[in-house]
Structure formats: C-alpha cells, structure tokens
Design an enzyme around this catalytic site. Structure first.
Site, PDB file in Angstrom:
ATOM      1  N   GLU A 114     -69.326 -87.430  -4.173  1.00  0.00           N
ATOM      2  CA  GLU A 114     -68.125 -86.897  -4.115  1.00  0.00           C
ATOM      3  C   GLU A 114     -67.131 -87.806  -4.861  1.00  0.00           C
ATOM      4  OE1 GLU A 114     -68.610 -87.138   0.029  1.00  0.00           O
ATOM      5  OE2 GLU A 114     -66.537 -87.644   0.272  1.00  0.00           O
ATOM      6  N   ASP A 118     -57.940 -91.543  -5.241  1.00  0.00           N
ATOM      7  CA  ASP A 118     -57.195 -93.000  -5.147  1.00  0.00           C
ATOM      8  C   ASP A 118     -55.830 -92.435  -4.538  1.00  0.00           C
ATOM      9  OD1 ASP A 118     -56.537 -95.353  -5.652  1.00  0.00           O
ATOM     10  OD2 ASP A 118     -56.170 -95.021  -7.760  1.00  0.00           O
ATOM     11  N   CYS A 412     -37.444-125.059 -18.247  1.00  0.00           N
ATOM     12  CA  CYS A 412     -37.831-123.690 -17.244  1.00  0.00           C
ATOM     13  C   CYS A 412     -36.684-122.604 -17.929  1.00  0.00           C
ATOM     14  CB  CYS A 412     -37.642-124.053 -15.944  1.00  0.00           C
ATOM     15  SG  CYS A 412     -37.473-122.451 -14.652  1.00  0.00           S
ATOM     16  N   CYS A 415     -34.055-122.304 -14.858  1.00  0.00           N
ATOM     17  CA  CYS A 415     -33.137-123.524 -14.571  1.00  0.00           C
ATOM     18  C   CYS A 415     -32.950-124.421 -15.366  1.00  0.00           C
ATOM     19  CB  CYS A 415     -33.604-124.073 -13.119  1.00  0.00           C
ATOM     20  SG  CYS A 415     -35.020-124.991 -13.135  1.00  0.00           S
TER      21      CYS A 415
HETATM   22  S1  IVH Z   1     -65.718 -92.604   2.826  1.00  0.00           S
HETATM   23  C1  IVH Z   1     -67.487 -95.484   6.097  1.00  0.00           C
HETATM   24  N1  IVH Z   1     -65.090 -90.934   0.854  1.00  0.00           N
HETATM   25  O1  IVH Z   1     -61.801 -95.172  -0.343  1.00  0.00           O
HETATM   26  C2  IVH Z   1     -66.931 -94.771   4.652  1.00  0.00           C
HETATM   27  N2  IVH Z   1     -63.826 -92.768   1.329  1.00  0.00           N
HETATM   28  O2  IVH Z   1     -62.622 -98.079  -0.521  1.00  0.00           O
HETATM   29  C3  IVH Z   1     -65.693 -94.959   4.310  1.00  0.00           C
HETATM   30  N3  IVH Z   1     -61.795 -92.914  -0.114  1.00  0.00           N
HETATM   31  O3  IVH Z   1     -60.971 -96.228   2.916  1.00  0.00           O
HETATM   32  C4  IVH Z   1     -64.885 -93.913   3.496  1.00  0.00           C
HETATM   33  N4  IVH Z   1     -62.229 -91.178  -1.470  1.00  0.00           N
HETATM   34  O4  IVH Z   1     -59.695 -94.262   2.103  1.00  0.00           O
HETATM   35  C5  IVH Z   1     -64.724 -92.107   1.511  1.00  0.00           C
HETATM   36  N5  IVH Z   1     -64.744 -89.414  -0.801  1.00  0.00           N
HETATM   37  C6  IVH Z   1     -64.471 -90.594  -0.152  1.00  0.00           C
HETATM   38  C7  IVH Z   1     -63.292 -91.162  -0.497  1.00  0.00           C
HETATM   39  C8  IVH Z   1     -62.977 -92.325   0.383  1.00  0.00           C
HETATM   40  C9  IVH Z   1     -61.415 -91.914  -1.028  1.00  0.00           C
HETATM   41  C10 IVH Z   1     -61.104 -93.965   0.273  1.00  0.00           C
HETATM   42  C11 IVH Z   1     -60.839 -94.148   1.664  1.00  0.00           C
HETATM   43  C12 IVH Z   1     -61.606 -95.686   1.936  1.00  0.00           C
HETATM   44  C13 IVH Z   1     -61.665 -96.428   0.841  1.00  0.00           C
HETATM   45  C14 IVH Z   1     -62.775 -97.269   0.856  1.00  0.00           C
END
Ligand code: IVH
Length: 671
Positions: A114, A118, A412, A415
């Site tokens: 999936e 961001d 610098c 300064c």
């Molecule tokens: S799963 C235990 N699924 O990415 C699994 N996270 O780097 C943790 N995020 O804190 C989350 N899309 O905020 C998951 N499809 C997705 C996501 C996702 C974005 C974010 C989420 C997480 C961060 C981790």
C-alpha cells in the site's frame, strides 16, 4: 416541539453523513455542492438555537469549535505503541526482507502493498461507534490530543456502524495535505506576507497541531487509514478479523478512506506491485514517499514480532530520490550556532516532486572542491524523503567559462572575526565569541519546539532583541521586561504579553529540555533525556566525572567528554548561574531515594571498622550520593578510616571536608 427538533436534527445529520461519505470518501456525490451547503447551514443553524441537542458526532462540528489553551498529551494504548517502519532503499533490500520472512516463518507469506503516505500519523478512538478521541503519533508512546481538529477532516467518519458487539476500537492512519490544498494555502500566505510552508507534510503537521480548530478546518486536510485495532474493556486487542487486508476491507465498509491495498501472493508479486505503483506515484495528487509492504496474516505478524522501533513484519520501500537540473546563482555562507560555516547553494528555484527547491546545502569547502561546483554552474539537485536537497553533480557540458570558483571567506560574514579551520577538520569556524549570527542560532535553538519550546520567540523577534542589545546570551531572555518588548516593531501589547507569558512558562521546562537547549556538543534530545534521568540536578551533572558519565548505559566517551568540557568552561558555569537566578528549573528526573546525600560526592580512604568499601559505596549510592576514587574540588566529603592515605592531605589542600567513620555513619543515618 423539542421532539420535533430532535427528529429533524437526527434526520439532517444522517443525511449529511451519507453525502459526506459519498463526496469525501467514495468520490461519487449525489447532490451539488450548494445543496450540500444548504443542508449543513440548516444543521448549524438549528444546533446554535438548541445547543442542548448538540452531539459529539454531529457533522456541524466540522466547522471547528472553540480554540483550546494547549494541546494535551495523550498516552497511546500501551499494548500497541505506534511503531515506526524499517526502510528498504532498493529492490535488493526488499528481497532481503523477503528472505528474512522465509527464514523466520519457514514459508513465503502473502503480503499487502500500500502507498506510504507522506503526512503525519494519527490515532482515532471510537466508542459505541462514535469518534471520541484523536491524537497525533508523537513519539509513538505519547501524542497530542487533537480531537476537535480531526473532526474538521471530512473523510473521518464521526459515527460508524462497528462490527457487532465491538464497543471500542482504534483506527490509525496518516493525515496529509493534498497537493492542490497545499498550493492554495501557500499562495494565500504569500499574499498575506506570511512565511510559506516548505512542503505538504509540514503544512499538514502545522495545520493539525493547532489550538484553533477553525484554522484546521480552513486547510482541507485529508486522511487515509492503515490499521484497525479492536480492543476489549481492558485495552487489550481482541480478534475481529485475522488479516490486514480483511481489516482494511472492514474499515472501507465502515466508511474510512484508504489509499488502496493490494494483496500479493509472494515476494515476486510484491516486486511487481512496487514497480507498477512507482510508475504512477507522481500522478496521485498527494505526496507518497514509498510503499509499505506488510505480512498479511495477523498470526504470522505475531510470530515475527517487533523490535523496540519497528515491526519485523513490515517494511517501507523508498523509491530513489528525484532529481532535477538547475543553476547555482550564488554560494553563500551560513553561520551555525557553534560557529561552523556552511556553504549553501542559492539555486534558480526548481520543482522537485511537488515542492520548490531554492537552496541546497554544500556541506563544506572540501565537498565543493571534490564536486568542483562553481557559481553559475548547471547542476543536478536531488531531493529524497526527509533530507535537505543536495547538489549531486555538475553538468560540465553546460559550462561557459564564466563560472566562478568559490572560496571560503577569511572573515566571518556576520561579525568579521577571523575564520579558522583546525588541522584535520573539514569545518571552518568563526572565531568570534560574540558573533551575532552564532548567538542568533543559539537563541533560535534554545527557544525551538524540541528545546525550551518558547512560543512566539522566533527568528524575527530574536534578531530585533540582538540588534537592540536586549539579550547577550540565552539567559538574557529571562531578564527581558515587558517594556523592552513593547518598543519593538510589530509588537502590540497583546503580543508582548504572549511573549512574556511564553518565556515565563518555559522556566518550568524539565531539565532534559534545558540540557538539549544549551547546545552542548553531542547532547541531542535523546542523550539529554538519558542524562536528566540519571542526575537529580544540573549541579550534580556538572560535578560528574568522565568516568561516571561513561558508566551510564548508552552514554559514550564523546558525550562524556563533551559534558565535562562544557561544565569546565567558566562562561558556561556563569550561564547556568544566571539561569538559576532567573528561576529556570535545574532539577533532574532522578529522585534520590533517601534524598539526604543527593548530588554529594564522596571519596573513601583508609579502612572502615563497621563496613567494607563496597558496602559503604552502596550505602552512599542508595541515598543518592556518588563515590569517586580521586579527590578534587568537586568532592564534598572525604571519609577517612584507619590508616588513611595521601587523599586526606589532598583534601586538606583543596579545603574539602574530611569526616571520620562516626560522622559518616551519622550521615548515613546508622549509628
Ligand atoms: S503502518 C507498525 N502504513 O509511516 C506499522 N504506516 O515510518 C506502522 N505511514 O508512523 C505503520 N503510510 O505514520 C503504515 N500505509 C502505511 C503508512 C504508514 C504512512 C507512516 C506512519 C508511520 C510512519 C513510519
């Protein structure tokens, strides 16, 4: 009459909920925008006449309620902390992940793929089908309560039909800002002369972490969900479905919006899906920084478990950073808070994956020589996920001969002090001890959100304070008077009050924030927390020796040395004193159990009649004191037993208090 109103209200809400879902989640509206607006107006109107009939799940709350005083901390379900994800930066690393799965499970599991959105992670709690609490991810254990703000996001259902008998569940997902909404926020801000958000993610975070939900409501945030956690009365997860894809189907049926989950039989199919999605990720209308691959079966997920940071059953695949070419208009030098001079390329603004890049760090002079970057050059610029844009290489075929070679200035730029570059180091530094640019950065860091978190004290105000000589070091902030502020540009009475209040409030910040805020080399936010946990005050930390510091798990030699060097410097000791005088909290998190010997340093010499050395040491430590082997000015007591050594003489020379065994036992409360 009230009954009639109740019925009309209920009917209106149901109808609005249905149209919200059709419009915001399913993307297939049945009525026009103006028809929808008319329904919403009627609801808001009716509710304002009958406030006693307002419910927690009313779509009228979408417009945003009353502003809050602060964002309150909320603990996430301790059984299911909000973990982060491990990353794979190439197909090879993704294959390695697959290899680990096979090795640990003895079979190749089905996985889902999936989009990795961001934005920022949030948690939504539903009770009896009603959205009752929402929070940001925060550090994964504790987040900030933003329920009213989340209610303004139209795709978050305020009421759902949960599976039979399920009284409580949590949904996790990512709040994000669609690109067009981001553009419109920024163009409006530009028109109002406000600072622009750097990218949609920052804009989403800034819009959600607001005290006033009406601001959030005006920002067109959206949310995709990615996890379902049904829970029992005791907060422990209960079983409703047995796989991730089934959970996502259930969430979709309840009306939660998701970015699309693809179930794949094995790693080969995963790789195909990763490639397919990579081809279309720029066409989505929102920023995606990769895809998340998850083992589908909950049973297998549990078998794989998690490290303290991330689950072993999931990985984020990051697509290679995106590049563009542009011209280096100039190379300027930035002065950091430690005096480090960093050359920065000023670029002809260029779009890279949805955001405009106008500057890129060049790190240091050697780096510029190595890549032979000249002013006027056409260069490749790269932006990848979190990192600041960087210049990858020069397009030499575009050179005209008019390019200029960059030289680090001898003085610098802020300064005029001499610039020096210690032998063997790559970083050039400004030698000025009163350099305004360094001071500006120090103050900026001190008041920043991760440090003392002094709201309203931003770069513009700090610049004015410095220019007028109102502050000379970070402790100066605490000596400001209201009158000092009211004379400044764009500082109304109310703003001056806000600044004073924010500064005042920061006096009570926990020690770890202050330690981080002081900008001691190698003491980042995490190390600061460890230090604050191991000392009961700034004073006992200041007295600690390198060896004592190194004895703390997770504290390495560079941190230990840097802390000792920091407190050995007279100017820093004075700074701590002025912070103390200003009423800034210097107490640490460590509670000495007896408290009586908290922060006291002992040296034991000679033989004690009533106990051995180790026993004495343990008794002292159990009461919060510490034992060292050598006598120094920092020693509080030298305990002299029979046949003491030269340590007693040393103590005499330094004026350190010498006590006998009897006095020592008194101190320990043992007679
Ligand atoms: S799963 C235990 N699924 O990415 C699994 N996270 O780097 C943790 N995020 O804190 C989350 N899309 O905020 C998951 N499809 C997705 C996501 C996702 C974005 C974010 C989420 C997480 C961060 C981790």
């Amino acid at each position: 009459m009230a009954d009639g109103v109740s019925r009309r209200l209920e009917k209106l809400r149901d109808e609005i909920r249905r149209h919200e879902r059709l419009y915001y989640v399913d993307n297939s509206p049945e009525i026009s925008d103006s028809q929808f607006d008319a329904l919403m107006r009627e609801l808001v109107d009716l509710e304002s006449k009958h406030p006693e009939l307002v419910t927690e799940d009313s779509p009228a709350l979408r417009v945003g309620g009353e502003p809050a005083d602060e964002l309150k901390p909320v603990a996430h379900n301790p059984n299911v902390p909000m973990l982060s994800l491990d990353n794979a930066y190439s197909l090879g690393e993704l294959e390695e992940f697959g290899g680990r799965l096979v090795k640990n499970l003895g079979e190749e599991p089905a996985c889902t793929v999936e989009p990795k959105i961001d934005g920022l992670g949030v948690s939504l709690i539903y009770e009896d089908g009603v959205f009752v609490q929402g929070a940001t991810r925060g550090d994964g254990v504790t987040g900030e309560e933003v329920t009213a703000n989340l209610r303004t996001i139209h795709s978050i259902p305020l009421r759902v039909h949960p599976p039979r008998g399920l009284k409580r569940f949590e949904v996790r997902g990512e709040v994000y800002m669609p690109r067009d909404a981001f553009e419109s926020v920024n163009s409006q801000r530009e028109a109002e002369g406000l600072a622009l958000f750097a990218n949609p993610r920052n804009c989403a975070a800034g819009s959600l972490r607001q005290l006033d939900p009406k601001v959030t409501a005006s920002r067109n945030l959206d949310m995709f969900v990615y996890a379902f956690i049904p829970t029992g009365q005791d907060g422990r997860p209960v079983k409703v479905v047995d796989s991730h894809h089934a959970a996502m189907a259930l969430l979709a049926a309840m009306g939660f919006k998701q970015a699309g989950v693809k179930l794949c039989k094995g790693m080969k199919e995963v790789a195909e899906e990763v490639a397919r999605f990579g081809g279309k990720r720029d066409t989505l209308g929102f920023d995606v920084d990769g895809v998340v691959v998850k083992v589908d079966s909950y049973r297998l997920q549990a078998e794989l478990g998690a490290t303290s940071k991330f689950p072993r059953w999931a990985i984020a695949f990051k697509y290679p950073a995106q590049q563009a070419t542009t011209r280096v208009l100039d190379i300027q030098v930035q002065v950091g808070r430690t005096g480090a001079l960093t050359p920065v390329a000023i670029l002809e603004p260029v779009e890279i994956s949805g955001s405009t890049v106008a500057r890129a760090t060049l790190h240091n002079e050697d780096e510029i020589r190595r890549k032979d970057i000249r002013i006027g050059d056409t260069v490749f610029v790269e932006k990848g996920g979190e990192v600041i844009p960087k210049v990858v290489k020069v397009v030499e075929s575009k050179r005209t001969g008019a390019e200029r070679v960059f030289h680090m200035p001898q003085k610098c730029p802020a300064c005029g002090s001499a610039v020096f570059r210690p032998e063997g180091e790559v970083v050039a530094r400004c030698a000025g001890s009163a350099c305004p640019a360094q001071l500006l950065e120090k103050l900026r860091h001190f008041s920043s959100r991760g440090a003392m978190d002094i709201e309203h004290v931003g770069p513009a105000l700090i610049e004015q304070l410095l220019a007028r000589g109102l502050v000379h070091d970070v402790s100066g902030l605490y000596r400001l008077r209201r009158d000092d502020l009211t004379g400044l540009e764009r500082m109304a009475d109310k703003s001056a009050d806000n600044v004073m209040e924010a500064i005042n409030k920061s006096r009570a910040q926990p020690l770890h924030r202050l330690l981080f805020a002081l900008g001691i080399r190698y003491v980042g936010a995490r190390v600061a927390k460890i230090l604050a946990k191991n000392f009961d005050s700034m004073d006992s930390l200041a007295k600690a020796s390198e060896a004592e510091l190194k004895a703390i798990p997770e504290i390495g030699p560079s941190v230990a040395q840097s802390v000792v060097v920091f407190f050995a410097q007279e100017s820093n000791v004075r700074l701590v004193e002025s912070l103390r005088e200003a009423g800034v909290n210097l107490k640490g998190d460590k509670k000495a159990s007896g408290g009586a010997l908290a922060g006291k340093q002992f040296v034991i010499t000679g033989t004690l009649a009533s106990m051995g050395r180790n026993e004495a040491k343990e008794s002292i430590e159990s009461m919060g004191g510490r034992v060292t082997s050598a006598v120094s000015k920092k020693t509080d007591y030298v305990v002299a037993g029979a046949d003491p050594g030269s340590k007693v003489e040393k103590a005499g020379e330094l004026g350190v208090k010498i006590i006998g065994e009897k006095e020592f036992l008194d101190l320990l409360g043992q007679k």
